[in-house]
Structure formats: C-alpha cells, structure tokens
Design a protein around this motif. Sequence first.
Motif, PDB file in Angstrom:
ATOM      1  N   SER A  58       0.751  -1.362  -0.004  1.00 31.08           N
ATOM      2  CA  SER A  58      -0.042   0.010   0.006  1.00 31.08           C
ATOM      3  C   SER A  58       0.986   1.175  -0.025  1.00 31.08           C
ATOM      4  CB  SER A  58      -0.824  -0.003   1.176  1.00 31.08           C
ATOM      5  OG  SER A  58      -1.843   1.332   1.057  1.00 31.08           O
ATOM      6  N   ASP A  59       0.316   2.166  -0.987  1.00 29.34           N
ATOM      7  CA  ASP A  59       0.834   3.675  -0.609  1.00 29.34           C
ATOM      8  C   ASP A  59       0.571   4.000   0.810  1.00 29.34           C
ATOM      9  OD1 ASP A  59       1.902   6.177  -1.289  1.00 29.34           O
ATOM     10  OD2 ASP A  59       0.645   6.408  -3.143  1.00 29.34           O
ATOM     11  N   ILE A  60       1.301   4.976   1.435  1.00 32.18           N
ATOM     12  CA  ILE A  60       1.369   5.581   2.707  1.00 32.18           C
ATOM     13  C   ILE A  60       0.100   6.648   2.437  1.00 32.18           C
ATOM     14  CG2 ILE A  60       1.935   6.713   4.760  1.00 32.18           C
ATOM     15  CD1 ILE A  60       4.691   5.055   4.375  1.00 32.18           C
ATOM     16  N   SER A  61       0.573   7.683   1.494  1.00 35.23           N
ATOM     17  CA  SER A  61      -0.675   8.652   1.347  1.00 35.23           C
ATOM     18  C   SER A  61      -1.366   8.569   0.217  1.00 35.23           C
ATOM     19  CB  SER A  61       0.377   9.678   1.077  1.00 35.23           C
ATOM     20  OG  SER A  61       1.171  10.252   2.242  1.00 35.23           O
ATOM     21  N   MET A  62      -2.725   8.433   0.574  1.00 33.43           N
ATOM     22  CA  MET A  62      -3.684   8.376  -0.560  1.00 33.43           C
ATOM     23  C   MET A  62      -4.938   9.293  -0.113  1.00 33.43           C
ATOM     24  SD  MET A  62      -3.895   4.193  -0.876  1.00 33.43           S
ATOM     25  CE  MET A  62      -3.886   3.579   0.863  1.00 33.43           C
ATOM     26  N   PRO A  63      -5.683   9.632  -1.181  1.00 31.08           N
ATOM     27  CA  PRO A  63      -6.935  10.630  -0.918  1.00 31.08           C
ATOM     28  C   PRO A  63      -7.923   9.888  -0.372  1.00 31.08           C
ATOM     29  CG  PRO A  63      -6.645   9.733  -3.189  1.00 31.08           C
ATOM     30  CD  PRO A  63      -5.504   9.135  -2.529  1.00 31.08           C
ATOM     31  N   CYS A  82      -0.202 -11.584   7.941  1.00 27.30           N
ATOM     32  CA  CYS A  82      -0.150 -11.052   6.669  1.00 27.30           C
ATOM     33  C   CYS A  82       1.181 -10.026   6.497  1.00 27.30           C
ATOM     34  CB  CYS A  82      -1.597 -10.324   6.271  1.00 27.30           C
ATOM     35  SG  CYS A  82      -1.618  -9.324   4.611  1.00 27.30           S
ATOM     36  N   ARG A  83       1.765 -10.111   5.826  1.00 20.20           N
ATOM     37  CA  ARG A  83       3.068  -9.260   5.477  1.00 20.20           C
ATOM     38  C   ARG A  83       2.628  -8.069   4.815  1.00 20.20           C
ATOM     39  NH1 ARG A  83       6.754  -9.641   8.715  1.00 20.20           N
ATOM     40  NH2 ARG A  83       8.111  -8.854   7.086  1.00 20.20           N
ATOM     41  N   THR A  84       3.174  -6.862   5.161  1.00 15.95           N
ATOM     42  CA  THR A  84       2.576  -5.584   4.614  1.00 15.95           C
ATOM     43  C   THR A  84       3.654  -4.678   4.272  1.00 15.95           C
ATOM     44  OG1 THR A  84       0.641  -5.501   5.988  1.00 15.95           O
ATOM     45  CG2 THR A  84       1.339  -3.441   5.016  1.00 15.95           C
ATOM     46  N   ILE A  85       3.919  -4.235   2.981  1.00 22.62           N
ATOM     47  CA  ILE A  85       4.696  -3.375   2.391  1.00 22.62           C
ATOM     48  C   ILE A  85       4.235  -2.322   2.217  1.00 22.62           C
ATOM     49  CG2 ILE A  85       6.422  -2.993   0.534  1.00 22.62           C
ATOM     50  CD1 ILE A  85       6.482  -6.043   0.105  1.00 22.62           C
ATOM     51  N   LEU A  86       4.704  -0.962   3.064  1.00 20.12           N
ATOM     52  CA  LEU A  86       4.226   0.255   2.752  1.00 20.12           C
ATOM     53  C   LEU A  86       5.309   1.069   1.729  1.00 20.12           C
ATOM     54  CD1 LEU A  86       2.765   1.229   6.225  1.00 20.12           C
ATOM     55  CD2 LEU A  86       1.506   0.470   4.090  1.00 20.12           C
ATOM     56  N   VAL A  87       4.578   1.670   0.932  1.00 24.21           N
ATOM     57  CA  VAL A  87       5.592   2.525  -0.047  1.00 24.21           C
ATOM     58  C   VAL A  87       5.226   4.109  -0.136  1.00 24.21           C
ATOM     59  CG1 VAL A  87       5.761   0.668  -1.732  1.00 24.21           C
ATOM     60  CG2 VAL A  87       3.881   2.044  -1.975  1.00 24.21           C
ATOM     61  N   SER A  88       6.227   4.669  -0.406  1.00 19.83           N
ATOM     62  CA  SER A  88       5.998   6.267  -0.161  1.00 19.83           C
ATOM     63  C   SER A  88       7.023   6.971  -0.897  1.00 19.83           C
ATOM     64  CB  SER A  88       5.869   6.847   1.257  1.00 19.83           C
ATOM     65  OG  SER A  88       5.757   8.256   1.089  1.00 19.83           O
ATOM     66  N   GLY A  89       6.679   8.228  -1.650  1.00 19.51           N
ATOM     67  CA  GLY A  89       7.585   9.132  -2.048  1.00 19.51           C
ATOM     68  C   GLY A  89       8.273  10.142  -0.875  1.00 19.51           C
ATOM     69  N   TYR A  90       7.919   9.903   0.106  1.00 21.53           N
ATOM     70  CA  TYR A  90       8.562  10.509   1.183  1.00 21.53           C
ATOM     71  C   TYR A  90       9.548  10.066   1.989  1.00 21.53           C
ATOM     72  CZ  TYR A  90       4.343  13.698   0.976  1.00 21.53           C
ATOM     73  OH  TYR A  90       3.542  14.500   0.401  1.00 21.53           O
ATOM     74  N   ALA A  91      10.664  10.602   2.649  1.00 21.80           N
ATOM     75  CA  ALA A  91      11.613   9.916   3.329  1.00 21.80           C
ATOM     76  C   ALA A  91      10.879   9.408   4.527  1.00 21.80           C
ATOM     77  CB  ALA A  91      12.869  10.896   3.502  1.00 21.80           C
ATOM     78  N   ASP A 106       6.696  -2.134  13.568  1.00 20.64           N
ATOM     79  CA  ASP A 106       7.649  -3.071  13.240  1.00 20.64           C
ATOM     80  C   ASP A 106       7.133  -4.169  12.173  1.00 20.64           C
ATOM     81  OD1 ASP A 106       9.430  -1.586  14.977  1.00 20.64           O
ATOM     82  OD2 ASP A 106       8.948  -3.127  16.652  1.00 20.64           O
ATOM     83  N   SER A 107       5.903  -4.217  12.084  1.00 25.55           N
ATOM     84  CA  SER A 107       5.344  -5.266  11.288  1.00 25.55           C
ATOM     85  C   SER A 107       5.571  -5.087   9.851  1.00 25.55           C
ATOM     86  CB  SER A 107       4.035  -5.793  11.839  1.00 25.55           C
ATOM     87  OG  SER A 107       3.006  -4.910  11.709  1.00 25.55           O
ATOM     88  N   VAL A 108       5.907  -3.780   9.531  1.00 21.49           N
ATOM     89  CA  VAL A 108       5.493  -3.625   8.066  1.00 21.49           C
ATOM     90  C   VAL A 108       7.106  -3.288   7.469  1.00 21.49           C
ATOM     91  CG1 VAL A 108       3.344  -2.303   8.429  1.00 21.49           C
ATOM     92  CG2 VAL A 108       5.335  -0.963   8.314  1.00 21.49           C
ATOM     93  N   ILE A 109       7.243  -3.319   6.138  1.00 18.68           N
ATOM     94  CA  ILE A 109       8.266  -3.339   5.452  1.00 18.68           C
ATOM     95  C   ILE A 109       8.228  -1.841   4.664  1.00 18.68           C
ATOM     96  CG2 ILE A 109       9.980  -4.013   3.703  1.00 18.68           C
ATOM     97  CD1 ILE A 109       8.908  -6.987   4.454  1.00 18.68           C
ATOM     98  N   TYR A 110       9.126  -1.128   4.591  1.00 18.85           N
ATOM     99  CA  TYR A 110       9.089   0.327   3.943  1.00 18.85           C
ATOM    100  C   TYR A 110       9.870   0.102   2.731  1.00 18.85           C
ATOM    101  CZ  TYR A 110       9.819   4.812   2.583  1.00 18.85           C
ATOM    102  OH  TYR A 110       9.890   6.231   2.175  1.00 18.85           O
ATOM    103  N   LEU A 111       9.194   0.605   1.494  1.00 22.66           N
ATOM    104  CA  LEU A 111       9.800   0.748   0.251  1.00 22.66           C
ATOM    105  C   LEU A 111       9.842   2.100  -0.206  1.00 22.66           C
ATOM    106  CD1 LEU A 111      11.552  -0.788  -1.759  1.00 22.66           C
ATOM    107  CD2 LEU A 111       9.332  -1.474  -3.063  1.00 22.66           C
ATOM    108  N   GLY A 112      10.882   2.908  -0.457  1.00 24.36           N
ATOM    109  CA  GLY A 112      10.672   4.080  -1.051  1.00 24.36           C
ATOM    110  C   GLY A 112      10.371   4.419  -2.550  1.00 24.36           C
ATOM    111  N   LYS A 113       9.654   5.224  -2.834  1.00 28.33           N
ATOM    112  CA  LYS A 113       9.139   5.565  -4.153  1.00 28.33           C
ATOM    113  C   LYS A 113      10.489   6.519  -4.757  1.00 28.33           C
ATOM    114  CE  LYS A 113       4.147   5.201  -4.537  1.00 28.33           C
ATOM    115  NZ  LYS A 113       2.857   5.955  -4.866  1.00 28.33           N
ATOM    116  N   PRO A 114      10.627   6.628  -6.056  1.00 26.43           N
ATOM    117  CA  PRO A 114      10.181   5.517  -6.977  1.00 26.43           C
ATOM    118  C   PRO A 114      11.248   4.269  -6.598  1.00 26.43           C
ATOM    119  CG  PRO A 114      11.924   6.947  -8.005  1.00 26.43           C
ATOM    120  CD  PRO A 114      11.441   7.426  -6.605  1.00 26.43           C
TER     121      PRO A 114
END
Length: 116
Positions: free
Chosen positions: A52-57, A76-85, A94-102
């Motif tokens: 999931s993207d972190i910031s959404m409308p 359930c494993r959750t990966i959160l993505v965002s263009g923000y640092a 702690d249960s989520v993994i962060y992946l930066g955009k792009p």
Amino acid sequence: MPKVLYVEDDELLRMVTSLALEDAGYAVVEAHDGHQARWLLDQEGGFDFVISDISMPGGMSGLEVAQAAQAARPGCRTILVSGYATSQLPALPDSVIYLGKPFRVQDLIDTLGAAG
C-alpha cells in the motif's frame, strides 16, 4: 500462488505494477484507495501480502490499511511505499516493510520474496 492486495491511487502505476507482479507469480487484487482496500480485506480476505501507498486520498492512509490487514489476517506481510523519506513519515509499525518511491518493480518483487 501467493495472494497480494495492491493499494495505489495512481491508476497507471497500479496497472503496470500489478501486471509485473502477476508475471512474477502473484495473484493480485487491486484497490484504488484505503476504503476499497479495507472492504476487500473484509470481503475477500486470505491475502498473504498487502502492498500500500502510505499517502492516499479519501482519508484512509496506508498505515490504517496495514492495521486492518493485520486484524483481518495476523501474519499478513505488509509493504508500505511512499515518495516521502522515512524521516517525514509517522513511525511505522515493526510489522511493516518500507519501500521508497520511486522503486523498480524488481525491487518490489525481491522485497516480497524476502518477506515471504
């Protein structure tokens, strides 16, 4: 085949990424915002991963989606993505993994493989 809920408000990015994930062997269900994701978690369930993207409308963030995913299916494993640092974001569970955009789609596929 692992089942993925992919939540992204950018339609083109959602479509391209979903196709790549399907080519990599994942069954992908798409949601365009957090509210649709929550409905899918309640109605379909059984997701192995939520991306999931972190910031959404719409007033529901990716963090709330992550919480709903854990409530619907603990483990359930959750990966959160965002263009923000990460320094610009609230503290991530702690249960989520962060992946930066792009990100490259292969990075996402590798992250799923490592998380599984």
